[in-house]
Design an enzyme around this catalytic site. Structure first.
Site, mmCIF file in Angstrom:
data_model
loop_
_atom_site.group_PDB
_atom_site.id
_atom_site.type_symbol
_atom_site.label_atom_id
_atom_site.label_comp_id
_atom_site.label_asym_id
_atom_site.label_seq_id
_atom_site.Cartn_x
_atom_site.Cartn_y
_atom_site.Cartn_z
ATOM 1 C CB SER A 162 5.046 -40.665 -2.935
ATOM 2 O OG SER A 162 4.043 -39.819 -3.417
ATOM 3 C CG ASP A 327 2.915 -45.117 -9.263
ATOM 4 O OD1 ASP A 327 1.865 -44.443 -9.350
ATOM 5 O OD2 ASP A 327 3.904 -44.753 -8.601
ATOM 6 C CG HIS A 360 1.675 -43.579 -5.751
ATOM 7 N ND1 HIS A 360 2.905 -43.375 -6.342
ATOM 8 C CD2 HIS A 360 1.596 -42.679 -4.729
ATOM 9 C CE1 HIS A 360 3.548 -42.394 -5.713
ATOM 10 N NE2 HIS A 360 2.779 -41.972 -4.731
#
Length: 383
Positions: A162, A327, A360
């Site tokens: 991320s 995701d 995610h």
């Protein structure tokens, strides 16, 4: 905090008991915003040993709510396990018998590094709203200073998920000679308008909390708990996939029947409120604002007219880019944007799209295929 990270080989596959270290920097740092911090501190942990050639260092960059405690446990907090403990340790994908692993709490954080809750030496009070906005570029600069302090001229690999993956990408752009391999996971070259919108709603929840007091809530002895709670609940929804929510919670009712009111009825409501309350109990509201702004501002292609290929033209690292099928916050298509720009520059890049139901958050999960990809890639890095 100790001057050196204590490592135990207890548990075999764990780095065991660890302790954070503190590095103080008295050299001013000029941030991208133009603000200058005359002094600052960074908290970090290390696992494994730096080899004689100083060629086996791996930097782990954390995501929005992450920190330096990547692996192992604390002697006085045995349940406080590092956030990527399933990935880092002896015999694990990031093998501490081979690599010297470094985790850092970013500048502006709330886990020991200088940030809004730290004391401003100029006033003797917490910085609060006076703490400047920080960017991914600022983090790379301060991480590089820490690396120099640790005697690391070049990292074998820099990686993260991320926001951490964005830092790995920025390292490869800003300091190409210092990165052997870059591994951005579940990342993106910039946020979409939708992602910026999510971040703004989360910030508004905090900014409009009556207990926020313009960022100077420390002086009032309060915490904007309601705002933080809502921000975390919103964020957590975007970290999960629809399938994972359905599998974990479905439409299950806590009491088995409708109560015809607005208290918690569905199991998913209970879960989100629990996560929100827990987060509000330990995370700093000003740091949350800073981290989401750093996400919004990250756009290395901007100085190049939006051309990511031009932005990556100077990169020298080999890349492993990983994405996850479920995701939707940082979709595989965003990782493929990175891959295309790397291929446009004839760079060495490997890409994998991993089937996972976890959304995610997949980059934090223990998944055999995912972990084996990391393990195999790192094992093939010559040291």
């Amino acid at each position: 905090m100790s001057d050196h990270t204590a490592i135990s080989d207890a548990g075999g596959a764990s780095v065991g008991v660890v302790a954070p270290c503190m590095a103080r920097f008295d050299e001013p740092v000029r941030l991208k915003s133009g603000a200058v911090l005359e002094h600052y501190e960074l908290v970090y942990e290390t696992y494994g040993a730096l080899n004689a050639a100083r060629s086996n260092a791996v930097l782990i960059c954390h995501a929005l709510s992450g920190h330096h405690h990547v692996a192992g446990r604390y002697a006085d907090q045995p349940d406080n396990i590092g956030w990527w403990d399933n990935m880092v340790g002896p015999g694990k994908p990031i093998d501490t018998e081979r690599f010297f692993v470094v985790g850092v709490n970013n500048l502006g954080g709330c886990h020991g590094s200088t940030g809004p809750s730290s004391i401003d030496p100029a006033t003797g009070r917490p910085y609060g709203a006076r703490f400047p906005v920080v960017t991914v570029e600022d983090w790379v600069e301060t991480q590089a200073r820490l690396a120099e302090r640790l005697g690391i001229a070049r990292f074998a690999a820099i990686m993260g998920g991320s926001l951490g993956g964005m830092q790995a990408l920025q390292w490869a752009i800003a300091r190409p000679e210092q990165v052997g391999h870059a591994i951005p996971i579940a990342a993106a070259p910039k946020l979409t308008a939708q992602n910026i919108a999510f971040n703004d709603v989360a910030r508004q929840a905090i900014l409009t909390d009556p207990d926020f007091h313009g960022g100077n809530f420390y002086a009032h002895g309060v915490v904007p708990q309601r705002g933080l709670r809502l921000a975390r609940m919103l964020g957590h929804i975007t970290y999960l996939s629809d399938d994972s929510m359905a599998e974990k919670f479905g439409r299950e009712l806590r009491t088995g029947t409708y109560n015809f009111g607005y208290d918690v009825e569905f199991e998913i409501e209970s879960y989100l409120r629990y996560q929100g309350d827990k987060f509000a109990g330990y995370f700093d509201a000003n740091t949350y604002l800073l981290m989401t702004k750093a996400l919004d501002y990250f756009d290395p292609a901007l100085p190049f007219g939006g051309d990511l290929s031009r932005a990556l033209a100077g990169a020298q690292a080999a890349f492993l880019v990983l994405a996850f099928t479920s995701d939707w916050r940082f979709s595989p298509g965003r990782s493929l944007d990175i891959v295309k720009a790397l291929l446009d520059n004839n760079l060495d890049v490997s890409y994998a799209e991993i089937t996972s139901p976890h959304g995610h958050d997949s980059f934090l999960m223990e998944d055999e295929h995912y972990h084996e990809l990391i393990r195999t890639y790192l094992q093939n890095i010559p040291l």
